[in-house]
Scaffold this motif. Structure first.
Motif, PDB file in Angstrom:
ATOM      1  N   GLU A   1      -5.994  23.250 -27.167  1.00  0.00           N
ATOM      2  CA  GLU A   1      -4.756  24.017 -27.313  1.00  0.00           C
ATOM      3  C   GLU A   1      -3.547  23.251 -26.804  1.00  0.00           C
ATOM      4  OE1 GLU A   1      -4.997  27.889 -25.637  1.00  0.00           O
ATOM      5  OE2 GLU A   1      -6.608  28.571 -26.980  1.00  0.00           O
ATOM      6  N   ASP A   2      -3.736  22.394 -25.801  1.00  0.00           N
ATOM      7  CA  ASP A   2      -2.599  21.656 -25.224  1.00  0.00           C
ATOM      8  C   ASP A   2      -2.432  20.275 -25.860  1.00  0.00           C
ATOM      9  OD1 ASP A   2      -4.819  20.411 -24.178  1.00  0.00           O
ATOM     10  OD2 ASP A   2      -4.164  20.483 -22.089  1.00  0.00           O
ATOM     11  N   PHE A   3      -3.036  20.044 -27.018  1.00  0.00           N
ATOM     12  CA  PHE A   3      -2.979  18.754 -27.699  1.00  0.00           C
ATOM     13  C   PHE A   3      -1.571  18.478 -28.217  1.00  0.00           C
ATOM     14  CE2 PHE A   3      -3.168  16.259 -31.621  1.00  0.00           C
ATOM     15  CZ  PHE A   3      -3.947  15.177 -31.244  1.00  0.00           C
ATOM     16  N   ASP A   4      -1.081  17.248 -27.980  1.00  0.00           N
ATOM     17  CA  ASP A   4       0.190  16.812 -28.545  1.00  0.00           C
ATOM     18  C   ASP A   4      -0.039  15.697 -29.558  1.00  0.00           C
ATOM     19  OD1 ASP A   4       3.010  16.815 -28.848  1.00  0.00           O
ATOM     20  OD2 ASP A   4       3.171  15.096 -27.524  1.00  0.00           O
ATOM     21  N   TYR A   5      -0.671  14.600 -29.131  1.00  0.00           N
ATOM     22  CA  TYR A   5      -1.055  13.554 -30.079  1.00  0.00           C
ATOM     23  C   TYR A   5      -2.231  12.768 -29.503  1.00  0.00           C
ATOM     24  CZ  TYR A   5       1.760  10.382 -27.155  1.00  0.00           C
ATOM     25  OH  TYR A   5       2.286   9.674 -26.107  1.00  0.00           O
ATOM     26  N   GLU A   6      -3.032  12.190 -30.407  1.00  0.00           N
ATOM     27  CA  GLU A   6      -4.241  11.496 -29.974  1.00  0.00           C
ATOM     28  C   GLU A   6      -3.941  10.063 -29.591  1.00  0.00           C
ATOM     29  OE1 GLU A   6      -3.862  10.188 -34.134  1.00  0.00           O
ATOM     30  OE2 GLU A   6      -3.602  12.093 -33.095  1.00  0.00           O
ATOM     31  N   ARG A   7      -4.746   9.537 -28.673  1.00  0.00           N
ATOM     32  CA  ARG A   7      -4.696   8.127 -28.304  1.00  0.00           C
ATOM     33  C   ARG A   7      -5.977   7.404 -28.716  1.00  0.00           C
ATOM     34  NH1 ARG A   7      -4.895   7.221 -23.209  1.00  0.00           N
ATOM     35  NH2 ARG A   7      -5.370   9.310 -22.478  1.00  0.00           N
ATOM     36  N   GLY A   8      -6.997   8.165 -29.032  1.00  0.00           N
ATOM     37  CA  GLY A   8      -8.238   7.547 -29.471  1.00  0.00           C
ATOM     38  C   GLY A   8      -9.373   8.549 -29.437  1.00  0.00           C
TER      39      GLY A   8
ATOM     40  N   ARG B   1     -21.018   4.091 -25.747  1.00  0.00           N
ATOM     41  CA  ARG B   1     -19.772   4.592 -26.338  1.00  0.00           C
ATOM     42  C   ARG B   1     -19.336   3.709 -27.504  1.00  0.00           C
ATOM     43  NH1 ARG B   1     -16.545   7.974 -23.237  1.00  0.00           N
ATOM     44  NH2 ARG B   1     -17.609   8.739 -21.372  1.00  0.00           N
ATOM     45  N   THR B   2     -18.841   4.371 -28.561  1.00  0.00           N
ATOM     46  CA  THR B   2     -18.322   3.653 -29.728  1.00  0.00           C
ATOM     47  C   THR B   2     -16.989   4.267 -30.135  1.00  0.00           C
ATOM     48  OG1 THR B   2     -20.583   3.258 -30.518  1.00  0.00           O
ATOM     49  CG2 THR B   2     -18.782   2.944 -32.107  1.00  0.00           C
ATOM     50  N   TRP B   3     -15.973   3.409 -30.302  1.00  0.00           N
ATOM     51  CA  TRP B   3     -14.674   3.904 -30.758  1.00  0.00           C
ATOM     52  C   TRP B   3     -14.739   4.221 -32.247  1.00  0.00           C
ATOM     53  CZ3 TRP B   3     -10.849   5.292 -27.659  1.00  0.00           C
ATOM     54  CH2 TRP B   3     -10.764   4.732 -26.391  1.00  0.00           C
ATOM     55  N   LEU B   4     -14.183   5.357 -32.632  1.00  0.00           N
ATOM     56  CA  LEU B   4     -13.982   5.639 -34.046  1.00  0.00           C
ATOM     57  C   LEU B   4     -12.682   4.975 -34.487  1.00  0.00           C
ATOM     58  CD1 LEU B   4     -14.962   9.417 -34.406  1.00  0.00           C
ATOM     59  CD2 LEU B   4     -16.406   7.375 -34.508  1.00  0.00           C
ATOM     60  N   GLU B   5     -12.624   4.578 -35.741  1.00  0.00           N
ATOM     61  CA  GLU B   5     -11.433   3.931 -36.281  1.00  0.00           C
ATOM     62  C   GLU B   5     -10.571   4.958 -36.995  1.00  0.00           C
ATOM     63  OE1 GLU B   5     -12.307   0.485 -38.637  1.00  0.00           O
ATOM     64  OE2 GLU B   5     -14.075  -0.012 -37.427  1.00  0.00           O
ATOM     65  N   GLN B   6      -9.269   4.954 -36.695  1.00  0.00           N
ATOM     66  CA  GLN B   6      -8.355   5.906 -37.328  1.00  0.00           C
ATOM     67  C   GLN B   6      -7.985   5.440 -38.727  1.00  0.00           C
ATOM     68  OE1 GLN B   6      -4.455   6.445 -35.583  1.00  0.00           O
ATOM     69  NE2 GLN B   6      -4.499   8.618 -36.024  1.00  0.00           N
TER      70      GLN B   6
ATOM     71  N   ASN C   1     -23.272  15.926 -48.378  1.00  0.00           N
ATOM     72  CA  ASN C   1     -24.426  15.030 -48.458  1.00  0.00           C
ATOM     73  C   ASN C   1     -24.184  13.645 -47.872  1.00  0.00           C
ATOM     74  OD1 ASN C   1     -26.221  16.867 -49.856  1.00  0.00           O
ATOM     75  ND2 ASN C   1     -24.898  16.591 -51.653  1.00  0.00           N
ATOM     76  N   ASN C   2     -22.924  13.259 -47.724  1.00  0.00           N
ATOM     77  CA  ASN C   2     -22.629  11.960 -47.122  1.00  0.00           C
ATOM     78  C   ASN C   2     -22.587  12.128 -45.605  1.00  0.00           C
ATOM     79  OD1 ASN C   2     -21.934   9.268 -46.789  1.00  0.00           O
ATOM     80  ND2 ASN C   2     -19.749   9.652 -47.059  1.00  0.00           N
ATOM     81  N   THR C   3     -23.775  12.130 -45.007  1.00  0.00           N
ATOM     82  CA  THR C   3     -23.881  12.414 -43.577  1.00  0.00           C
ATOM     83  C   THR C   3     -24.342  11.185 -42.811  1.00  0.00           C
ATOM     84  OG1 THR C   3     -26.167  13.191 -43.796  1.00  0.00           O
ATOM     85  CG2 THR C   3     -24.411  14.845 -44.035  1.00  0.00           C
ATOM     86  N   GLY C   4     -24.140  11.223 -41.518  1.00  0.00           N
ATOM     87  CA  GLY C   4     -24.553  10.116 -40.657  1.00  0.00           C
ATOM     88  C   GLY C   4     -23.757  10.157 -39.365  1.00  0.00           C
ATOM     89  N   THR C   5     -23.703   9.043 -38.666  1.00  0.00           N
ATOM     90  CA  THR C   5     -22.902   8.931 -37.446  1.00  0.00           C
ATOM     91  C   THR C   5     -21.469   8.623 -37.837  1.00  0.00           C
ATOM     92  OG1 THR C   5     -24.800   8.092 -36.191  1.00  0.00           O
ATOM     93  CG2 THR C   5     -22.597   7.704 -35.266  1.00  0.00           C
ATOM     94  N   PRO C   6     -20.508   9.446 -37.439  1.00  0.00           N
ATOM     95  CA  PRO C   6     -19.107   9.218 -37.826  1.00  0.00           C
ATOM     96  C   PRO C   6     -18.598   7.837 -37.407  1.00  0.00           C
ATOM     97  CG  PRO C   6     -19.363  11.421 -36.962  1.00  0.00           C
ATOM     98  CD  PRO C   6     -20.669  10.707 -36.700  1.00  0.00           C
ATOM     99  N   ARG C   7     -17.795   7.243 -38.286  1.00  0.00           N
ATOM    100  CA  ARG C   7     -17.185   5.938 -38.025  1.00  0.00           C
ATOM    101  C   ARG C   7     -15.660   6.008 -38.039  1.00  0.00           C
ATOM    102  NH1 ARG C   7     -19.292   1.893 -42.387  1.00  0.00           N
ATOM    103  NH2 ARG C   7     -17.912   0.522 -41.177  1.00  0.00           N
ATOM    104  N   TYR C   8     -15.103   7.008 -38.761  1.00  0.00           N
ATOM    105  CA  TYR C   8     -13.667   7.109 -38.956  1.00  0.00           C
ATOM    106  C   TYR C   8     -13.178   8.518 -38.621  1.00  0.00           C
ATOM    107  CZ  TYR C   8     -14.910   3.086 -41.875  1.00  0.00           C
ATOM    108  OH  TYR C   8     -15.415   1.902 -42.345  1.00  0.00           O
ATOM    109  N   TYR C   9     -11.889   8.598 -38.280  1.00  0.00           N
ATOM    110  CA  TYR C   9     -11.271   9.909 -38.082  1.00  0.00           C
ATOM    111  C   TYR C   9      -9.834   9.881 -38.580  1.00  0.00           C
ATOM    112  CZ  TYR C   9      -8.389   8.441 -34.070  1.00  0.00           C
ATOM    113  OH  TYR C   9      -7.452   7.847 -33.265  1.00  0.00           O
TER     114      TYR C   9
END
Length: 228
Positions: free
Chosen positions: A69-76, A86-91, A106-114
């Motif tokens: 709720e207090d989100f303004d902008y993401e840093r990562g 830990r693995t960084w997702l790529e924006q 159906n395109n499932t797996g470990t997320p890589r991007y956001y």
């Protein structure tokens, strides 16, 4: 102003600086000024006090992540597997995510991007196939100083550590409300000087390591010996 200042003291200072009492500058009116200044500082400076982390888990089969709720902008954004690795997702842009994940079901797996989906949601790809832990690094919306129904805080980071920024900004807002442009300009200048000082400390010195970076030095003009 004092280094530390609580909500009541800020109200008193605004009325003292403007020489206008509570019959015109009520708490409700000044609260609007305070909120405006808090938001202004948030947009101008990246202070450690604004930084925050939130941890949750992906929902299997859903590419969406609800933001705090207090989100303004993401840093990562990081994912944490069962081994605590830990693995960084790529924006990426939302269009990239949509093209990459045409078949979300159906395109499932470990997320890589956001990507940002809307003001309340992130979208990831591929669609998660497990309830993997996700950690969001973000900047939060400002703490609110004593704004009645929306806050009961009598002090915040800004009032305790940057009271001059808060008071000069709020007084400038008050003089704008009172239609006194001369004093608006004066206190805007004071505010800008205070913001500059805060940025040097919080975004400069505080993020330097003297061992690695050396001591900050002020450049001096070199005068040629015996020259003109």
């Amino acid at each position: 102003p004092n280094k530390h200042m609580n909500y009541s003291e800020l109200l008193d200072n605004v009325r003292n600086y403007t020489e206008v009492g509570s019959e015109v500058l009520s708490n409700t009116v000044i609260n609007v000024f305070i909120t405006n200044v808090e938001d202004k500082i948030q947009k101008q400076l990246d202070l450690d006090a604004f930084r925050k982390f939130a941890t949750s888990s992906f929902t299997v089969g859903s590419p969406f992540v609800t933001l705090p709720e207090d989100f303004d902008y993401e840093r990562g954004m990081q994912i944490v597997d069962g081994n605590a690795d830990r693995t960084w997702l790529e924006q990426r842009d939302t269009t990239f995510i949509d093209e990459y994940n045409v078949d979300r079901a159906n395109n499932t797996g470990t997320p890589r991007y956001y990507a940002n989906w809307d003001q309340n949601t992130m979208i990831v790809a591929p669609t998660p196939n497990a309830a993997i832990t996700v950690e969001l690094w973000y900047n939060r919306t400002p703490e609110r100083l004593g704004n009645g129904a929306s806050s009961t805080s009598t002090t915040t980071f800004l009032s305790n550590n940057a009271s001059e920024v808060l008071i000069y900004g709020t007084v400038a807002e008050a003089f704008s409300y009172l239609k006194n442009p001369t004093y608006v300009q004066l206190y805007d200048q004071k505010y800008n000087q205070a913001v500059q000082g805060l940025s040097v400390t919080q975004m400069g010195r505080k993020r330097r390591d003297e061992y690695a970076d050396g001591v900050l030095r002020v450049p001096l003009k070199s005068v040629t010996p015996g020259g003109n």
